[in-house]
Scaffold this motif. Structure first.
Motif, PDB file in Angstrom:
ATOM      1  N   THR A  20       0.488  -1.533   0.024  1.00 38.27           N
ATOM      2  CA  THR A  20       0.029   0.039   0.220  1.00 38.27           C
ATOM      3  C   THR A  20       0.684   1.546  -0.137  1.00 38.27           C
ATOM      4  N   ILE A  21       2.014   1.160   1.139  1.00 33.26           N
ATOM      5  CA  ILE A  21       3.018   2.197   1.036  1.00 33.26           C
ATOM      6  C   ILE A  21       3.955   2.944  -0.574  1.00 33.26           C
ATOM      7  N   SER A  22       4.204   1.464  -1.227  1.00 33.67           N
ATOM      8  CA  SER A  22       4.518   1.785  -2.445  1.00 33.67           C
ATOM      9  C   SER A  22       3.267   2.187  -3.895  1.00 33.67           C
ATOM     10  N   ARG A  23       2.228   1.707  -3.355  1.00 35.89           N
ATOM     11  CA  ARG A  23       1.532   2.261  -4.337  1.00 35.89           C
ATOM     12  C   ARG A  23       1.140   4.257  -3.835  1.00 35.89           C
ATOM     13  N   THR A  24       0.814   3.997  -3.379  1.00 37.38           N
ATOM     14  CA  THR A  24       0.828   5.585  -2.531  1.00 37.38           C
ATOM     15  C   THR A  24       1.650   6.596  -3.331  1.00 37.38           C
ATOM     16  N   VAL A  25       3.303   5.953  -2.986  1.00 37.58           N
ATOM     17  CA  VAL A  25       3.995   7.086  -3.300  1.00 37.58           C
ATOM     18  C   VAL A  25       4.467   6.918  -4.773  1.00 37.58           C
ATOM     19  N   LEU A  26       4.131   5.237  -5.818  1.00 40.30           N
ATOM     20  CA  LEU A  26       4.145   5.833  -7.026  1.00 40.30           C
ATOM     21  C   LEU A  26       2.978   6.244  -7.593  1.00 40.30           C
ATOM     22  N   ALA A  27       2.305   6.364  -7.014  1.00 45.00           N
ATOM     23  CA  ALA A  27       0.806   7.483  -7.528  1.00 45.00           C
ATOM     24  C   ALA A  27       1.539   9.204  -6.912  1.00 45.00           C
ATOM     25  N   ALA A  28       2.039   9.373  -5.846  1.00 44.99           N
ATOM     26  CA  ALA A  28       2.739  10.760  -6.194  1.00 44.99           C
ATOM     27  C   ALA A  28       3.771  11.276  -6.452  1.00 44.99           C
ATOM     28  N   LEU A  29       4.527  10.270  -7.223  1.00 47.93           N
ATOM     29  CA  LEU A  29       5.488  10.675  -7.537  1.00 47.93           C
ATOM     30  C   LEU A  29       5.380  10.278  -8.898  1.00 47.93           C
ATOM     31  N   ALA A  30       4.254   9.754  -9.618  1.00 47.15           N
ATOM     32  CA  ALA A  30       4.484   9.573 -10.954  1.00 47.15           C
ATOM     33  C   ALA A  30       3.910  11.209 -11.594  1.00 47.15           C
ATOM     34  N   LEU A  31       4.386  10.987 -12.837  1.00 46.68           N
ATOM     35  CA  LEU A  31       4.973  12.608 -13.565  1.00 46.68           C
ATOM     36  C   LEU A  31       3.686  13.161 -14.413  1.00 46.68           C
ATOM     37  N   ARG A  32       3.273  13.881 -14.213  1.00 49.14           N
ATOM     38  CA  ARG A  32       2.389  15.011 -14.517  1.00 49.14           C
ATOM     39  C   ARG A  32       2.490  15.704 -15.785  1.00 49.14           C
ATOM     40  N   VAL A  33       1.604  16.762 -16.545  1.00 49.82           N
ATOM     41  CA  VAL A  33       2.070  17.661 -16.808  1.00 49.82           C
ATOM     42  C   VAL A  33       1.157  19.169 -16.730  1.00 49.82           C
ATOM     43  N   VAL A  34      -0.295  18.470 -15.602  1.00 45.20           N
ATOM     44  CA  VAL A  34      -0.305  19.350 -14.768  1.00 45.20           C
ATOM     45  C   VAL A  34      -0.895  19.207 -13.575  1.00 45.20           C
ATOM     46  N   LEU A  35      -0.994  20.147 -12.956  1.00 42.11           N
ATOM     47  CA  LEU A  35      -1.203  20.035 -11.558  1.00 42.11           C
ATOM     48  C   LEU A  35      -2.886  18.801 -11.043  1.00 42.11           C
ATOM     49  N   ALA A  66       1.640  22.652  -2.836  1.00 40.69           N
ATOM     50  CA  ALA A  66       0.649  21.726  -1.421  1.00 40.69           C
ATOM     51  C   ALA A  66       2.092  20.542  -2.469  1.00 40.69           C
ATOM     52  N   TYR A  67       1.787  20.177  -3.635  1.00 37.08           N
ATOM     53  CA  TYR A  67       1.840  19.085  -4.507  1.00 37.08           C
ATOM     54  C   TYR A  67       3.754  19.293  -4.906  1.00 37.08           C
ATOM     55  N   GLU A  68       4.023  19.853  -4.521  1.00 40.46           N
ATOM     56  CA  GLU A  68       5.946  19.762  -3.560  1.00 40.46           C
ATOM     57  C   GLU A  68       5.521  19.126  -2.336  1.00 40.46           C
ATOM     58  N   LEU A  69       5.229  19.483  -1.356  1.00 39.04           N
ATOM     59  CA  LEU A  69       5.033  19.212  -0.011  1.00 39.04           C
ATOM     60  C   LEU A  69       5.120  17.004  -0.507  1.00 39.04           C
ATOM     61  N   MET A  70       3.932  17.133  -0.931  1.00 39.80           N
ATOM     62  CA  MET A  70       3.301  16.020  -1.480  1.00 39.80           C
ATOM     63  C   MET A  70       4.510  15.285  -1.735  1.00 39.80           C
ATOM     64  N   ARG A  71       5.111  15.769  -2.801  1.00 42.23           N
ATOM     65  CA  ARG A  71       6.381  14.668  -3.771  1.00 42.23           C
ATOM     66  C   ARG A  71       7.409  14.230  -2.683  1.00 42.23           C
ATOM     67  N   ALA A  72       7.965  15.705  -1.860  1.00 41.10           N
ATOM     68  CA  ALA A  72       8.977  15.498  -1.030  1.00 41.10           C
ATOM     69  C   ALA A  72       8.635  14.189   0.340  1.00 41.10           C
ATOM     70  N   LEU A  73       7.226  14.444   0.729  1.00 41.31           N
ATOM     71  CA  LEU A  73       6.455  13.693   1.339  1.00 41.31           C
ATOM     72  C   LEU A  73       6.883  12.091   0.720  1.00 41.31           C
ATOM     73  N   ALA A  74       6.533  11.576  -0.309  1.00 36.64           N
ATOM     74  CA  ALA A  74       6.722  10.315  -0.964  1.00 36.64           C
ATOM     75  C   ALA A  74       8.126   9.885  -1.077  1.00 36.64           C
ATOM     76  N   GLY A  75       8.666  11.248  -1.611  1.00 35.62           N
ATOM     77  CA  GLY A  75      10.730  10.535  -1.596  1.00 35.62           C
ATOM     78  C   GLY A  75      10.609  10.148  -0.120  1.00 35.62           C
ATOM     79  N   THR A  76      10.668  10.335   0.987  1.00 36.41           N
ATOM     80  CA  THR A  76      11.433  10.587   2.342  1.00 36.41           C
ATOM     81  C   THR A  76      10.486   9.106   2.561  1.00 36.41           C
ATOM     82  N   THR A  77       9.268   9.603   2.678  1.00 36.95           N
ATOM     83  CA  THR A  77       8.013   7.979   2.548  1.00 36.95           C
ATOM     84  C   THR A  77       9.314   6.502   1.816  1.00 36.95           C
TER      85      THR A  77
END
Length: 158
Positions: free
Chosen positions: A56-71, A129-140
């Motif tokens: 579950t942690i891996s799925r959440t991290v992958l979804a958060a770190l997926a590259l997106r064109v728009v926010l 908030a988006y950058e915070l989410m990505r930083a949290l995902a990397g640390t997690t």
């Protein structure tokens, strides 16, 4: 309360219930519930920690770190931040090794990020908030890798 009214608030008109729909109210509610559950777990004599679910942690991290064109939508970002925050708090409770410089630096970074997304912190604009989410995902993700390494080393020792 006045001389003619003995019940406080009796003069107020009854109003229909209104449920909160904003993300801030939901975040405060989830934080209060999490705090209450944590307090109950600490009070119980047979305290057993929550199991760590790496999938579950891996799925959440992958979804958060997926590259997106728009926010992504702000609601999704807030929900993912709450999920990542819970996962990171769960991983921080685990014994992940000695007091080495790498682990202590990661713990310090994690605590700073958790302070930024705490309910008492001021709300962030969407890009932050988006950058915070990505930083949290990397640390997690880093803590999840440490947890897996520690767990596999413990299984080899047995």
């Amino acid at each position: 309360m006045t001389l003619t009214r003995r019940t406080p608030g009796a003069h107020w008109r009854p109003r229909p219930l209104v449920f909160a729909t904003d993300a801030g109210a939901h975040r405060r509610l989830l934080t209060a519930l999490r705090r209450h559950l944590r307090h109950e777990q600490q009070q119980s004599a047979g305290h057993v920690g929550c199991p760590v679910d790496i999938v579950t942690i891996s799925r959440t991290v992958l979804a958060a770190l997926a590259l997106r064109v728009v926010l992504p939508e702000r609601g999704w970002v807030d929900t993912t931040v709450l999920t990542l925050r819970g996962n990171l708090e769960l991983l921080l409770r685990e014994d992940l090794g000695g007091p080495g410089p790498l682990v202590s630096a990661l713990r310090e970074d994690a605590r700073r990020l958790l302070d930024l997304c705490s309910p008492s912190a001021p709300p962030l604009p969407p890009p932050h908030a988006y950058e915070l989410m990505r930083a949290l995902a990397g640390t997690t993700r880093s803590f999840a890798v440490l947890y897996q390494l520690r767990r596999s080393a413990g299984e080899r020792d047995q």
